[in-house]
Design a protein around this motif. Structure first.
Motif, mmCIF file in Angstrom:
data_model
loop_
_atom_site.group_PDB
_atom_site.id
_atom_site.type_symbol
_atom_site.label_atom_id
_atom_site.label_comp_id
_atom_site.label_asym_id
_atom_site.label_seq_id
_atom_site.Cartn_x
_atom_site.Cartn_y
_atom_site.Cartn_z
ATOM 1 N N ARG A 124 39.992 42.835 42.503
ATOM 2 C CA ARG A 124 39.335 41.652 41.939
ATOM 3 C C ARG A 124 39.523 41.588 40.418
ATOM 4 N NH1 ARG A 124 34.203 40.032 44.229
ATOM 5 N NH2 ARG A 124 33.328 40.988 42.392
ATOM 6 N N GLN A 125 39.391 42.758 39.797
ATOM 7 C CA GLN A 125 39.575 42.816 38.338
ATOM 8 C C GLN A 125 40.999 42.393 37.961
ATOM 9 O OE1 GLN A 125 37.305 43.432 36.161
ATOM 10 N NE2 GLN A 125 35.642 44.324 37.358
ATOM 11 N N ALA A 126 41.962 42.913 38.727
ATOM 12 C CA ALA A 126 43.365 42.595 38.448
ATOM 13 C C ALA A 126 43.603 41.090 38.545
ATOM 14 C CB ALA A 126 44.273 43.339 39.421
ATOM 15 N N ALA A 127 43.046 40.469 39.604
ATOM 16 C CA ALA A 127 43.222 39.030 39.788
ATOM 17 C C ALA A 127 42.578 38.263 38.629
ATOM 18 C CB ALA A 127 42.615 38.601 41.122
ATOM 19 N N ARG A 128 41.375 38.726 38.226
ATOM 20 C CA ARG A 128 40.707 38.070 37.096
ATOM 21 C C ARG A 128 41.550 38.199 35.837
ATOM 22 N NH1 ARG A 128 35.555 40.254 38.176
ATOM 23 N NH2 ARG A 128 34.544 38.907 39.689
ATOM 24 N N GLY A 129 42.112 39.397 35.648
ATOM 25 C CA GLY A 129 42.946 39.636 34.480
ATOM 26 C C GLY A 129 44.157 38.719 34.452
ATOM 27 N N MET A 130 44.634 38.360 35.656
ATOM 28 C CA MET A 130 45.784 37.462 35.738
ATOM 29 C C MET A 130 45.373 36.010 35.550
ATOM 30 S SD MET A 130 47.773 39.223 38.899
ATOM 31 C CE MET A 130 48.998 37.926 39.109
ATOM 32 N N GLY A 131 44.080 35.783 35.263
ATOM 33 C CA GLY A 131 43.612 34.440 34.957
ATOM 34 C C GLY A 131 43.123 33.660 36.165
ATOM 35 N N TYR A 132 42.822 34.346 37.276
ATOM 36 C CA TYR A 132 42.313 33.650 38.458
ATOM 37 C C TYR A 132 40.869 33.223 38.234
ATOM 38 C CZ TYR A 132 46.196 34.876 41.574
ATOM 39 O OH TYR A 132 47.408 34.972 42.176
ATOM 40 N N GLY A 133 40.574 31.977 38.538
ATOM 41 C CA GLY A 133 39.192 31.501 38.498
ATOM 42 C C GLY A 133 38.470 31.950 39.761
ATOM 43 N N PRO A 134 37.138 31.752 39.835
ATOM 44 C CA PRO A 134 36.373 32.231 40.992
ATOM 45 C C PRO A 134 36.836 31.614 42.319
ATOM 46 C CG PRO A 134 34.977 30.990 39.440
ATOM 47 C CD PRO A 134 36.302 31.173 38.784
ATOM 48 N N ILE A 135 37.174 30.316 42.312
ATOM 49 C CA ILE A 135 37.584 29.660 43.561
ATOM 50 C C ILE A 135 38.926 30.211 44.026
ATOM 51 C CG2 ILE A 135 38.153 27.444 44.636
ATOM 52 C CD1 ILE A 135 35.370 27.261 43.830
ATOM 53 N N ARG A 136 39.869 30.317 43.074
ATOM 54 C CA ARG A 136 41.198 30.798 43.421
ATOM 55 C C ARG A 136 41.117 32.259 43.856
ATOM 56 N NH1 ARG A 136 45.935 31.026 39.300
ATOM 57 N NH2 ARG A 136 47.680 31.537 40.687
ATOM 58 N N LEU A 137 40.263 33.046 43.202
ATOM 59 C CA LEU A 137 40.066 34.455 43.568
ATOM 60 C C LEU A 137 39.582 34.547 45.014
ATOM 61 C CD1 LEU A 137 39.800 37.467 42.539
ATOM 62 C CD2 LEU A 137 37.411 36.925 42.102
ATOM 63 N N LEU A 138 38.614 33.681 45.343
ATOM 64 C CA LEU A 138 38.047 33.693 46.697
ATOM 65 C C LEU A 138 39.086 33.312 47.741
ATOM 66 C CD1 LEU A 138 35.402 33.854 48.435
ATOM 67 C CD2 LEU A 138 35.271 31.390 48.167
ATOM 68 N N LEU A 139 39.812 32.197 47.465
ATOM 69 C CA LEU A 139 40.726 31.655 48.472
ATOM 70 C C LEU A 139 42.005 32.465 48.625
ATOM 71 C CD1 LEU A 139 40.379 27.808 47.867
ATOM 72 C CD2 LEU A 139 39.362 29.213 49.667
ATOM 73 N N THR A 140 42.538 32.993 47.518
ATOM 74 C CA THR A 140 43.852 33.639 47.626
ATOM 75 C C THR A 140 43.784 35.167 47.632
ATOM 76 O OG1 THR A 140 44.172 33.599 45.232
ATOM 77 C CG2 THR A 140 45.000 31.706 46.466
ATOM 78 N N VAL A 141 42.635 35.733 47.251
ATOM 79 C CA VAL A 141 42.555 37.197 47.243
ATOM 80 C C VAL A 141 41.473 37.720 48.189
ATOM 81 C CG1 VAL A 141 42.172 39.254 45.826
ATOM 82 C CG2 VAL A 141 43.404 37.294 44.868
#
Lengths: 226, 226
Positions: A124-141
């Motif tokens: 989750r941290q890695a995805a956030r670091g790559m600039g993922y917003g909460p919605i995109r984090l939820l849907l794609t990760v």
């Protein structure tokens, strides 16, 4: 001159080819009703369960009450559940669907939540670091990673719904359960056995189908293993 | 709301509590059926699970039986048994079906509990010169107890639910109040019966929950299997 029929129907045998050929349409109708009842219930349950699980994951304080409520619903025996919903839905297919949805909810919410909780914090941290917003984090990760656990819950929920739908016979919407109920009252062995076997066949087929879907949706789990 | 009032009126009418079709008689039947079948299932499942768990064999079988059990509709099994010669023996079909459905969760949970015992503890016990029997009773069983207990709890709640469906197939118990209500087209009676069953099921779940909380720390459930 017609001979007195002396076939397995007249002898009331458990296994009877005559029954299959003469009552084909009745059997097909019952199977279709059974499939509709279970498919609609599980789909509605899924649509309700995903947001509930996501909310319970976001706000941990919500997890306790959500899990407690669905567990309480799961404890109530199916015949009682259908009967409690009677004043709301009357003698209808909606009554059976509503009951099955309430049962599937427990299994689905519990499993999807477990899957979401198991997503590694590093990921989750890695995805956030790559600039993922909460919605995109939820849907794609998060949701894809929760998929194996969610699918395990979906499989159990579907198989249970196939078997519980038979109790819907009490209000006349039980799919194959209707045939079992009618067969019980008339002591019609071939009908009871055929309908029962068809129930198990549907349950196993649905389970295998979902297993196949799971494999298609989560190719990465196989890549790791091989 | 009117239906709830009617159901309450039905429940509080003392005439509905007495006699062979009365609430007390049905409640006693339900309780006796549940307790007797729970004892029978434990007598069958626990020794097998403990021995298999101790030997570390047959695990896949135990877990698979549990999964197959979900696919088989309870109602279908009840009716099938009713149409066999067993059907002439009063509550016979009900007892057999109830035990059949209570054994898998007991077996799976006890087996998984036994296998979940830390191998190094078992090695240490062996190093201390314990015999297999001593190891089973003094080391493995106490450590497996939380999962064994949670299996008993799952089985008990399931027995209450199955005993309710048994009424649909002519068996006794609280479910009979519901089925009789349907036959009389009395929504008040159907809902009253459903409330009784739901409260009974939740009470059983609650009693086991309380027992688990009161149990000493090491015997508290860490989770459920199956």
């Amino acid at each position: 001159m017609t001979a007195i029929p002396d076939d397995c129907l007249a002898r009331n045998e458990w296994i009877c080819g005559e029954y299959l050929s003469t009552r084909r349409q009745i059997l097909i109708d019952a199977v279709v009703q059974h499939l509709q009842l279970t498919a609609v219930s599980v789909l509605i349950a899924l649509v309700v369960a995903v947001p509930l699980a996501v909310l319970a994951r976001r706000w941990e304080w919500a997890a306790g009450p959500v899990l407690a409520l669905t567990t309480i619903l799961y404890t109530i025996p199916s015949l009682a559940m259908f009967s409690l919903l009677l004043p709301v839905y009357g003698l209808s297919a909606a009554l059976v669907v509503a009951g099955l949805v309430l049962y599937s909810l427990t299994l689905l919410v519990r499993n999807i939540l477990a899957g979401l909780r198991a997503v590694p914090e590093d990921t989750r941290q890695a995805a956030r670091g790559m600039g993922y917003g909460p919605i995109r984090l939820l849907l794609t990760v998060e949701l894809p990673l929760a998929l194996p656990a969610a699918m395990a819950g979906l499989r159990i929920a579907t198989v249970s719904a196939v078997s519980l739908a038979t109790v819907g016979a009490i209000v006349g919407f039980g799919g194959l359960g209707n045939l079992i109920y009618a067969g019980m009252n008339t002591y019609f062995k071939a009908q009871v056995l055929t309908a029962s076997v068809l129930c198990v066949v549907i349950a196993v087929a649905a389970d295998l189908l979902l297993l196949g879907v799971q494999r298609l949706l989560t190719p990465w789990t196989r890549a790791v293993r091989s | 709301m009117k239906t709830l009032g009617d159901a309450w009126a039905w429940l509080t009418d003392s005439a509905h509590w007495a006699g062979d079709d009365g609430i007390w008689h049905r409640l006693t039947q339900h309780l006796v059926l549940t307790v007797v079948c729970l004892l029978l299932s434990c007598l069958i499942a626990l020794p097998v699970a403990l021995v298999l768990g101790h030997l570390g064999r047959g695990g896949a079988l135990a877990v698979n039986i549990s999964n197959v059990g979900r696919a088989v509709p309870t109602f279908a099994v009840l009716v099938l048994l009713l149409l066999t010669p067993l059907g002439k023996w009063g509550e016979g079909p009900t007892v057999v079906a109830l035990v059949l459905f209570a054994v898998p969760p007991l077996l799976t949970n006890a087996y998984v509990g036994m296998r979940g015992v830390d191998r190094s503890i078992v090695q240490a016990a062996r190093g201390m010169g314990m015999t297999g029997r001593q190891m089973l009773w003094r080391v493995e069983l106490p450590l497996a107890l939380p999962l064994v207990l949670s299996g008993i709890r799952i089985a008990a709640v399931q027995l209450v639910a199955t005993a309710t469906i048994a009424a649909l197939a002519g068996g006794g118990g609280l479910g009979r109040i519901i089925t009789a209500g349907f036959n009389l087209a009395s929504t008040a009676q159907v809902v009253a019966g459903a409330v009784l069953v739901a409260v009974f099921a939740l009470l059983v779940e609650g009693v086991f929950e309380a027992a688990e909380r009161l149990a000493p720390g090491w015997a508290r459930a860490r989770g459920r299997a199956g």
